[in-house]
Scaffold this active site. Structure first.
Site, PDB file in Angstrom:
ATOM      1  N   GLU A 115       0.837  -1.193   0.000  1.00 39.52           N
ATOM      2  CA  GLU A 115       0.000   0.000   0.000  1.00 39.52           C
ATOM      3  C   GLU A 115       0.873   1.244   0.000  1.00 39.52           C
ATOM      4  O   GLU A 115       2.099   1.175   0.125  1.00 39.52           O
ATOM      5  CB  GLU A 115      -0.944  -0.014   1.205  1.00 39.52           C
ATOM      6  CG  GLU A 115      -1.957  -1.152   1.151  1.00 39.52           C
ATOM      7  CD  GLU A 115      -2.890  -1.199   2.335  1.00 39.52           C
ATOM      8  OE1 GLU A 115      -3.877  -1.948   2.267  1.00 39.52           O
ATOM      9  OE2 GLU A 115      -2.640  -0.492   3.330  1.00 39.52           O
ATOM     10  N   ARG A 283      -0.796   8.976   2.104  1.00 37.00           N
ATOM     11  CA  ARG A 283      -2.175   9.442   1.950  1.00 37.00           C
ATOM     12  C   ARG A 283      -2.315  10.954   1.954  1.00 37.00           C
ATOM     13  O   ARG A 283      -3.167  11.503   1.250  1.00 37.00           O
ATOM     14  CB  ARG A 283      -3.050   8.840   3.061  1.00 37.00           C
ATOM     15  CG  ARG A 283      -3.292   7.360   2.881  1.00 37.00           C
ATOM     16  CD  ARG A 283      -4.069   6.777   4.036  1.00 37.00           C
ATOM     17  NE  ARG A 283      -4.349   5.364   3.796  1.00 37.00           N
ATOM     18  CZ  ARG A 283      -4.911   4.565   4.678  1.00 37.00           C
ATOM     19  NH1 ARG A 283      -5.245   5.022   5.869  1.00 37.00           N
ATOM     20  NH2 ARG A 283      -5.150   3.302   4.389  1.00 37.00           N
ATOM     21  N   HIS A 344     -10.903  10.263   7.653  1.00 34.93           N
ATOM     22  CA  HIS A 344     -10.724   8.816   7.777  1.00 34.93           C
ATOM     23  C   HIS A 344     -10.147   8.378   9.118  1.00 34.93           C
ATOM     24  O   HIS A 344     -10.622   7.424   9.719  1.00 34.93           O
ATOM     25  CB  HIS A 344      -9.814   8.340   6.652  1.00 34.93           C
ATOM     26  CG  HIS A 344      -9.560   6.865   6.635  1.00 34.93           C
ATOM     27  ND1 HIS A 344     -10.578   5.945   6.522  1.00 34.93           N
ATOM     28  CD2 HIS A 344      -8.408   6.155   6.715  1.00 34.93           C
ATOM     29  CE1 HIS A 344     -10.065   4.717   6.524  1.00 34.93           C
ATOM     30  NE2 HIS A 344      -8.759   4.823   6.661  1.00 34.93           N
ATOM     31  N   ARG A 379      -0.543   8.832   9.501  1.00 32.58           N
ATOM     32  CA  ARG A 379      -0.456   7.381   9.686  1.00 32.58           C
ATOM     33  C   ARG A 379      -0.104   6.673   8.399  1.00 32.58           C
ATOM     34  O   ARG A 379      -0.696   6.922   7.348  1.00 32.58           O
ATOM     35  CB  ARG A 379      -1.787   6.840  10.210  1.00 32.58           C
ATOM     36  CG  ARG A 379      -1.815   5.318  10.313  1.00 32.58           C
ATOM     37  CD  ARG A 379      -3.106   4.825  10.917  1.00 32.58           C
ATOM     38  NE  ARG A 379      -4.273   5.043  10.083  1.00 32.58           N
ATOM     39  CZ  ARG A 379      -4.675   4.205   9.126  1.00 32.58           C
ATOM     40  NH1 ARG A 379      -3.976   3.118   8.838  1.00 32.58           N
ATOM     41  NH2 ARG A 379      -5.763   4.473   8.432  1.00 32.58           N
TER      42      ARG A 379
END
Length: 533
Positions: A115, A283, A344, A379
């Protein structure tokens, strides 16, 4: 009703349930959940759990990736602690029977995906519904354990400190909990209370979080005297499904990890202009890029395209995403998925140590509600479930070592001076107003002026909500609204303290990143630490 347990756990996600199972062979545990065991952010987690499981990977590489994503703010001790204990956490889940996706050709027998922000394939997963697989496995064992009492449809109102009974030496001694069916407030006492209530996604208008994620634990801990830190770092997931009938449905990071690309409506890719890692950038970078393109071009969404992969492969690797999109008329094997960023994950939270202890004796925190130091300013993907499991184990170890303690009888909840609410519309109106201005003023890109406007609106709402709370009987919506406005204030206060742009906090007024990374720490007036100075 005054009920005694050895341990009270508030929240039923991966952190709360794994901790309950680690304690229950020796202690009597109450597991309090607002709805059912399955209503948590953990249950919605699609991607997987990051851990060093393959011989080609290393502890140092996982730490380096976490540091890089965290923009210089990760705590070195906490990060190493979590990463080094990752493999054991995964092995514990496997022993419990979690059905991770297997791959015979793999050296470890399980399929590992990659990811954004990761330099290796290290995400162990159960297809594209890892959280649900973990939750259902643990829930079955929680429900069958004789020492675990599940209080579903119960919401915690506030923690009870020893000062309330003239025993400040006892720290946290329990909590008040509203039984949503009976409308009765219960008094629960225990020598250890654990906050595992998750983050605060519902403080924003658009979020990938379930409706129960309203910052309850963070707000309660703040009112009880715990420090909070780094609340300005709200992670906006880059790819939430954009469709009027799709509420909060996340398109997993693993779609980009397996080759999905982001496109504008005309099919043009744009991530190569923003970062050399393209769609696999962390992200915060991807979310800001999407936000910028949408605002610049007046777009409602962008598109995530993985239709170049074989159809059977897509249906096998992403069955949940494929099925949900198909329900809405989107065939991901043939067309791109419309996506937008959405709130999120709460990277900050209640300050804890490596044993999950807070500033208040007897009070612990595990999972998203905690600020352990692992996530820093952003994160790294799939480090969240890992953190839940590792700190669940360390909290269990510390709680099991606590000395025996007798908690005196606690005072019952006092409703003698309140009445039934006369106008519930006040609650729904304030809720809608809060979530809208937090989205507009405290979103992906911020300015000092917007933050100050948000602070002003929060102060007005706080007074209204306090007046309502003081005069009327508590309800689920009122408790959640009271907690949301406290959490919103903590986010804004931390954001105003940070005079730079770092990780998830992007300020137009302070675009540079300072040389030295510092935590944004808030200390409540009743903190035990103030008395220690």
């Amino acid at each position: 009703m005054n009920t005694r347990y050895d341990v009270i756990i508030l929240g039923s996600g991966a952190a709360g349930q794994s901790l309950a199972l680690r304690l229950a062979d020796q202690l009597r545990v109450a597991l309090v959940t607002k709805r059912s065991l399955g209503d948590s952010s953990s249950n919605w987690a699609q991607g997987g759990i990051a851990a060093v499981l393959d011989a080609t990977d290393s502890i140092e590489a996982h730490i380096a990736d976490t540091f890089d994503a965290g923009a210089g703010l990760c705590d070195p001790l906490a990060t190493r602690f979590v990463v080094e204990n990752g493999r054991r956490a995964i092995e514990w889940l496997i022993e419990r029977g979690v059905p991770f996706t297997r791959e015979d050709a793999s050296a470890i027998g399980y399929h590992l995906t990659r990811e954004g922000g990761h330099s290796h394939r290290r995400i162990i997963h159960a297809a594209d519904a890892t959280g649900a697989a973990v939750q259902s496995t643990l829930s079955e064992q929680v429900l069958s354990h004789p020492n675990i009492t599940v209080l579903d449809d119960h919401i915690a109102i506030d923690l009870i400190r020893g000062e309330r009974i003239g025993r400040p030496d006892l720290g946290c001694v329990g909590c008040y909990v509203l039984d949503l069916h009976a409308g009765e407030v219960l008094t629960l006492s225990a020598r250890a209370t654990v906050i595992a209530t998750g983050g605060a996604g519902k403080v924003y208008l658009f979020t990938t979080n379930p409706d129960v994620v309203t910052g309850d634990g963070i707000a309660m801990a703040w009112r009880a005297g715990c420090r909070v830190a780094n609340m300005e770092f709200i992670q906006f997931h880059p790819t939430c499904l954009y469709h009027p009938q799709a509420k909060s449905f996340l398109i997993s990071e693993a779609v980009r990890g397996e080759g999905g690309v982001l496109r504008l409506p005309d099919g043009t890719r744009f991530m190569p202009e923003y970062d050399a890692r393209e769609e696999l950038a962390p992200r915060d970078i991807v979310a800001r890029a999407i936000d910028f393109e949408m605002k610049k071009r007046g777009l409602d969404c962008v598109f995530l395209d993985i239709s170049h992969k074989p159809a059977d492969w897509l249906r096998g690797h992403f069955p949940t995403i494929y099925a949900r999109c198909l329900e809405l008329g989107i065939d991901i094997t043939k067309q791109p998925i419309p996506v937008v960023p959405a709130a999120h994950y709460t990277c900050g939270g209640i300050v804890t140590d490596l044993s999950a202890r807070t500033d208040v004796a007897g009070l612990y925190c595990v999972g998203e509600a905690a600020c352990t130091g692992l996530h820093g300013a952003n994160r790294l993907a799939s480090n969240s479930l890992l953190e839940c499991l590792v700190f669940g184990e360390s909290a269990a170890r510390d709680i099991l070592a606590l000395p025996e303690a007798t908690i005196p009888e606690l005072p019952a909840w006092d409703e003698s001076r309140v009445t039934d609410a006369d106008e519930e519309v006040v609650i729904s109106h304030n809720w809608a107003e809060l979530r809208r201005f937090m989205w507009d003023y405290v979103g992906i890109v911020r300015t000092t002026k917007r933050l100050q406007r948000a602070k002003h609106r929060i102060n007005l709402l706080k007074r209204e909500i306090h007046d309502f709370y003081s005069n009327f009987r508590v309800s689920n919506d009122l408790i959640e609204l009271r907690n949301l406005v406290v959490t919103a204030e903590l986010i804004v206060r931390c954001a105003l303290k940070r005079k730079e742009s770092r990780g998830l906090h992007a300020s137009k007024d302070y675009p540079e990143t300072l040389t030295q990374a510092r935590d944004s720490i808030l200390v409540p007036p009743n903190s035990p630490r103030r008395r220690q100075r």
